[in-house]
Write an enzyme that holds these catalytic residues in place. Structure first.
Site, mmCIF file in Angstrom:
data_model
loop_
_atom_site.group_PDB
_atom_site.id
_atom_site.type_symbol
_atom_site.label_atom_id
_atom_site.label_comp_id
_atom_site.label_asym_id
_atom_site.label_seq_id
_atom_site.Cartn_x
_atom_site.Cartn_y
_atom_site.Cartn_z
ATOM 1 N N GLU A 19 88.143 84.144 -61.648
ATOM 2 C CA GLU A 19 87.986 83.333 -62.861
ATOM 3 C C GLU A 19 86.546 82.948 -63.128
ATOM 4 O O GLU A 19 86.090 82.944 -64.278
ATOM 5 C CB GLU A 19 88.850 82.072 -62.788
ATOM 6 C CG GLU A 19 90.347 82.330 -62.906
ATOM 7 C CD GLU A 19 91.001 82.808 -61.617
ATOM 8 O OE1 GLU A 19 90.326 82.795 -60.565
ATOM 9 O OE2 GLU A 19 92.180 83.194 -61.656
ATOM 10 N N HIS B 263 100.053 72.999 -61.644
ATOM 11 C CA HIS B 263 100.186 73.843 -62.843
ATOM 12 C C HIS B 263 100.518 73.038 -64.096
ATOM 13 O O HIS B 263 100.875 73.636 -65.109
ATOM 14 C CB HIS B 263 101.310 74.863 -62.635
ATOM 15 C CG HIS B 263 100.892 76.114 -61.917
ATOM 16 N ND1 HIS B 263 100.311 76.108 -60.687
ATOM 17 C CD2 HIS B 263 100.973 77.434 -62.266
ATOM 18 C CE1 HIS B 263 100.068 77.360 -60.305
ATOM 19 N NE2 HIS B 263 100.457 78.176 -61.237
HETATM 20 C C1 LIG Z 1 93.116 81.022 -58.959
HETATM 21 C C2 LIG Z 1 94.384 81.478 -59.584
HETATM 22 N N1 LIG Z 1 94.344 82.416 -60.539
HETATM 23 C C3 LIG Z 1 95.476 82.834 -61.145
HETATM 24 C C4 LIG Z 1 96.680 82.316 -60.798
HETATM 25 C C5 LIG Z 1 97.966 82.813 -61.462
HETATM 26 N N2 LIG Z 1 98.645 83.697 -60.487
HETATM 27 C C6 LIG Z 1 99.585 83.235 -59.655
HETATM 28 S S1 LIG Z 1 100.085 84.384 -58.553
HETATM 29 C C7 LIG Z 1 99.032 85.539 -59.196
HETATM 30 C C8 LIG Z 1 98.934 86.897 -58.581
HETATM 31 C C9 LIG Z 1 98.530 86.820 -57.142
HETATM 32 O O1 LIG Z 1 98.453 88.091 -56.611
HETATM 33 P P1 LIG Z 1 98.336 88.317 -55.054
HETATM 34 O O2 LIG Z 1 97.215 87.484 -54.515
HETATM 35 O O3 LIG Z 1 98.251 89.766 -54.821
HETATM 36 O O4 LIG Z 1 99.673 87.710 -54.460
HETATM 37 P P2 LIG Z 1 101.165 88.230 -54.748
HETATM 38 O O5 LIG Z 1 101.635 87.499 -55.958
HETATM 39 O O6 LIG Z 1 101.119 89.677 -54.929
HETATM 40 O O7 LIG Z 1 101.932 87.808 -53.544
HETATM 41 C C10 LIG Z 1 98.328 85.014 -60.269
HETATM 42 C C11 LIG Z 1 97.366 85.761 -61.087
HETATM 43 C C12 LIG Z 1 96.686 81.319 -59.812
HETATM 44 N N3 LIG Z 1 97.810 80.739 -59.419
HETATM 45 N N4 LIG Z 1 95.528 80.932 -59.213
#
Ligand SMILES: Cc1ncc(C[n+]2csc(CCOP(=O)(O)OP(=O)(O)O)c2C)c(N)n1
Ligand SMILES: Cc1ncc(C[n+]2csc(CCOP(=O)(O)OP(=O)(O)O)c2C)c(N)n1
Ligand SMILES: [Mg+2]
Ligand SMILES: [Mg+2]
Lengths: 323, 323, 323, 323
Positions: free
Chosen positions: B58, B128
């Site tokens: 971000e 959130h």
């Molecule tokens: C800093 C941040 N950016 C965006 C989000 C929104 N978000 C929640 S889960 C996610 C994807 C995370 O991907 P990954 O780290 O690969 O974990 P996975 O969901 O695949 O277990 C996003 C973009 C968030 N919660 N925190």
């Protein structure tokens, strides 16, 4: 919890699997509000890693965090009560799926902010050691998190100060809908190596392999080695979040999903048990979860009068918002 | 006349601006598949270069947008969660906002930060569910919170065309609002201009975002007892002070309802500025979240922390009685 | 009696707390050599484990402190620049502040964030001259702005002992203030308790931080015309509303002087809360930085953006005339 | 500017050297308020790198930024006027030392926040290329910046999206007083390699070597290669900031300083010129700077009435702070 007993590993993956399936039912029935990020398919990682830890070690998880909390030893009934927003929940109903925590068993909490827990656990482990424990810690995160600067800063602090934190990257191929190849320049192990850390890639679908690799890393760390990273290759069997059950997002080819689902950690570990033993564990898990669901649903909801309870540890009372 | 939803109004605004101006492009997480259901159909129409999925970085992508704006583009960033604005607060407030003055007018930073689903999303809990618009109003970044589909369209269009950074919060509580509007009637809505949704003589109720609809419902409910003017600032910074002063000068009474923390929030600012300029016949009142509020997970607690219609009703009764 | 400087009061508070409680430690950039001239002598006395220099990784070390606090330590972080708080806003507001409620009271996060030299440092320009305390008051993080050496000592000691996160701003404009105090007279000052520096009958002037000294000078200058009560909140959140209400109920007039941006700042909050609770004989006034202020570099411009004594004088004259 | 003409390189290092020495005099005489971060000793890097760039390429610098601005072609007289806070300065006196910018010659600005410029320049270069230019960009930063997460995020974005940005790390051994070995786990080139970037280490004291290495990298980038990193090993001859001239901070052993100062880029490059040529360049530089000082000191200060000029590019007028 430091042994690799195949039955114990099976019990854990099976517990997480069935817990998630029950939780999804409770999302559907409206008992869990806000949905969950299912850990289905990734159970082998939490199970294998946590089996390599001691009770006084600490872990911090993610938004996809149920598996970590359960594998570290939290009570499934109180965990489920938390997801249902009950006063008997681990967090007294204040946290829900993304914040479930049980500090008593060393779970600093799931965490709704991707990449945030690495630095927190580094500080916690450093502090525990200063206070006399020889604890180690685990930071779980996804493949998306390795692009967050705050996590990379934590790699540096942990490596510099030789804080024994195992950084466990659960690479399930996607950050929500973003394929890892489109998001990660270089490689995941390379990012840890850049900070002088040892990095190991492991098959996240095999609980015993995960356990073996982590146990070795934990032993090195406990003996005074610095932090390490493990990239566990895995696949998310279900949706990113249960909202996807209602809204189909088009990003994973069906063949890929089928291939991913074909390597199931529960089946892989189950096959290592004699049938009778497996059936017995399944029954035991079923009984635990049936009791957990009953406990959760029978538990009272917290009183709205206490909506701001626990806001300040110092006892400060917040001014209310009324007119 | 088609029923336009708030979400689709945002989609249409983005589509129209992408079509109108080659320099406009979108940046965000999972915007190609439209995980937030705002950018639906846009990648198909405008291609992946202009509807750019980003890794979870971000801070970098926010400053990437600043750089692109300095070089003549007009980026729009979609943020998945309101608290991601905390993560990029430095990049917006200390960089994008400050560049024009610090360079002595050598540049402009026309970036739009779009937050679809601010405030409580029911069950998304502590990290959130924030509504941090007052922080940007304090910093002096143009801050917009549309309440209706037509305003969502018109304000987003104006935000994209503005030469300064603009943060647009689309409250979760408004995303499903629908309105009968003719597509041809969708026009840019000027930033910094308020809207009176319902004229009244006895009391001015300033309502922010989705709470405009609650204020209208309460006004209707009170119609035979109190004549309530429902005032929607639409832009919180710069605020349309002259229109508000005119309204309160007529009614002599002021109530503010605002779904954000109380201390140093926009509700307090409204009261302060009004009392500096207009004599009131009764002490003003505000209905807000409590000081320092963190939204607890359990649904009843989550609701209890947000301003309710009953509280608004009570506040109106108070100012009527006091004056 | 020795003349104690504000800076040395901070140093002494840190030294006393480090000596009193093994769990206290300091974290920051260049604190061993005391580049900010606050931690002078501490590494020699307490060693580099407890006076820890960190790499430039503000996000990670802020969350490292959160983790250490969760594990039982009491970290104090020194930040070199007020805007670094923007960079770690997420880590403080979305994590440290929220942990106790989100975990249902399982933990406390006793971290002190110390900003020596907030506000204008004359010639440090746009990115180094902010006074962002209102942001933390909005978020609900305990926020302290001492005006005098004795209060700097007493409030910092209380901050370190507080079980919640506390941000302490030591305004650049106050760092060189000296006071005749007996070392034995240095005692903890309770958080959330205001101080009346000069009693008066005609108007209550609420002054924040270094502006307390300007308010006292103006009060003295006006002594034979207007009886000015100089009210120093000391803690901006939680604010000592009862004391202020008592003061204004007596004087009937209110002026606030605050070196931060106007919109949604603490000055507006003071006015809003007072008018909700106390009838005034004249409209209240505030003297602040302009909306959205960015401090320009040139010294005369930098000064022009900060509240001046002449403006305060004019505001006092206004409320005396209006009432 | 793309040739390695030894005279031109010498002129640039000499110009920066004497500019800094004059600026330090003006700090001492009180004409430059707030002090500067002298670039003394590091001149070879800015000179060598910028000689490899075209006029339409863009650079973004640091708090220690004078060298970058001058080497890219800004007028030394207007630069000095900026440091003196004059209306004729590059930034009309609004920016000062840490924000000096000249967008006309491709300098997006010095930057007071360590690690911040990498993502900005990545966005700017990406945008320029989308708008049709084949420009490349340079992000200058120090050894301290490689520990900032936001910079590492920018490495990832630039590498993923193949944005031709040359990341130039000026490793002068310290971040303020923090030795690089105590701050950087792993290595600086390793951090870039982790993102799949080519990284080269160069002797920053030799302007020609810097030029050769950068020119090759720029050629690769211009031909479609991705971003690269250059670590330029250098030494800061003077204080971190001129405040150190008054307050001695004890962190660099005298022998180390002497050794560092023995490899002087001005002397090294000067030795490559015939004496007469060098003397002529010196005279030319002296004349330029004498005129610059005269210009700066004769220039008017900006009018405080315009303190908020340029705050909003959109023409929005901020509410003032008066009472
Ligand atoms: C800093 C941040 N950016 C965006 C989000 C929104 N978000 C929640 S889960 C996610 C994807 C995370 O991907 P990954 O780290 O690969 O974990 P996975 O969901 O695949 O277990 C996003 C973009 C968030 N919660 N925190
Ligand atoms: C994000 C951030 N953290 C801290 C500071 C304060 N600060 C200014 S310069 C500096 C040291 C920078 O070191 P380095 O990057 O090596 O550059 P150098 O000063 O050696 O040129 C610090 C800590 C800052 N300006 N920004
Ligand atoms: Mg993933
Ligand atoms: Mg350095």
């Amino acid at each position: 919890m430091t042994d690799a007993d195949p039955v114990r590993l099976y019990r854990t993956v099976r517990l997480i699997r069935r817990f998630e399936e029950r939780a999804i039912e409770l999302v559907r029935s409206g008992h869990i509000v806000g949905g969950i990020h299912p850990y289905l398919g990734q159970e082998g990682i939490a199970a294998g890693v946590c089996a390599a830890l001691r009770a006084d070690d600490v872990v911090a998880g993610t938004h996809r965090g149920h598996g970590h909390v359960l594998a570290k030893g939290a009570d499934p009934a109180r965990m489920l009560a938390e997801l249902c927003g009950r006063a008997t929940g681990l967090n007294a109903g204040r946290g829900g799926s993304m914040h479930a925590a049980d500090l008593g068993v060393g779970v600093l909490g799931a965490n709704a902010i991707v990449g945030a827990s690495g630095a927190i656990i580094t500080g916690a482990v450093w502090a525990r050691r200063r206070l006399g424990a020889d604890a180690v810690g685990v930071s779980f995160f996804g493949d998306g998190a390795v692009n967050e600067g705050m996590l990379l800063e934590a790699f540096n602090l942990a490596a510099l100060w030789r804080v024994p934190v195992l950084f466990v990257c659960e690479n399930n191929g996607y950050a929500t809908t973003m394929p890892v190849a489109a998001a990660v320049a270089g490689s995941i192990p390379g990012r840890a190596e850049a900070f002088g850390m040892t990095a190991t890639v492991v098959d996240g679908q095999d609980p015993e392999e995960v356990h073996a690799v982590t146990a070795a890393a934990v032993a090195r760390m406990r003996a005074g080695g610095g932090p390490e990273l493990v990239e566990a290759r895995t696949y998310r069997f279900d949706a990113h979040h249960t909202f996807e059950h209602a809204v189909r997002l088009d990003y994973r080819p069906p063949e890929e999903v089928a291939r991913g689902r074909s390597r199931d950690p529960v089946a892989i570990q189950g096959a290592r048990l004699p049938d009778a033993r497996r059936v017995a564990v399944d029954a035991e898990v079923e009984a635990t979860l049936t009791a957990a669901v009953e406990f959760a649903l029978a538990s009272p909801e917290p009183d709205p009068v206490d909506a701001l309870a626990y806001l300040y540890a110092s006892g400060l009372t917040a001014r209310t918002g009324g007119g | 006349m088609p029923r336009l939803s708030y979400r689709r109004a945002l989609t249409r605004a983005l589509a129209d601006e992408l079509a109108r101006d080659e320099r406009v492009f979108l940046l965000g997480e999972d915007i190609r598949v439209a995980a937030a259901n705002v950018t639906s159909g846009l990648v198909k129409r405008f291609g992946p270069e202009r509807v750019r999925d980003t890794p979870l970085s971000e801070q970098a992508f926010t400053s990437f947008a600043t750089g692109a704006a300095l070089a003549g583009m007009r980026p729009v960033i979609e943020f998945q969660i309101p608290s991601l604005l905390f993560l990029v607060f430095e990049q917006i407030v200390n960089h994008a906002h400050k560049f024009p003055l610090m360079t002595g007018g050598q540049c402009a930073v026309p970036v739009t930060y779009l937050v679809p689903g601010s405030g409580s999303r029911k069950g998304w809990a502590g990290q959130h569910s924030d509504h941090p618009y007052s922080l940007f109003a304090h910093a002096g970044v143009t801050t917009v919170v549309p309440a209706t589909p037509a305003d969502a369209y018109g304000l987003l269009v104006s935000a994209v065309r503005c030469d300064d950074p603009v943060v647009l919060f689309a409250p979760a509580g408004a995303l499903d609002v629908r309105e009968d509007v003719d597509a041809a009637a969708l026009v840019p809505v000027p930033l910094g201009r308020a809207r009176v949704h319902r004229p009244g003589d006895d009391v001015t109720v300033v309502a922010v975002g989705h709470l405009v609809h609650d204020a209208l419902a309460v006004a209707e409910e009170l119609a035979d007892q109190v004549s309530v003017e429902v005032f929607d600032p639409r832009t919180l910074y710069p605020f349309d002070w002259d229109s508000l002063v005119e309204s309160v000068a007529r009614t002599g009474r002021l109530v503010v309802v605002d779904d954000a923390n109380r201390s140093c929030g926009v509700a307090g600012e409204v009261i302060a500025t009004v009392v500096e300029r207009v004599p009131l016949v009764a002490p003003p009142r505000r209905v807000t979240r409590p000081d320092g509020a963190v939204l607890p997970f359990a649904p009843a607690l989550d609701r209890a922390v947000q301003p309710g219609r009953d509280q608004l009703l009570a506040a109106i009764h108070h100012v009527m009685k006091d004056g």
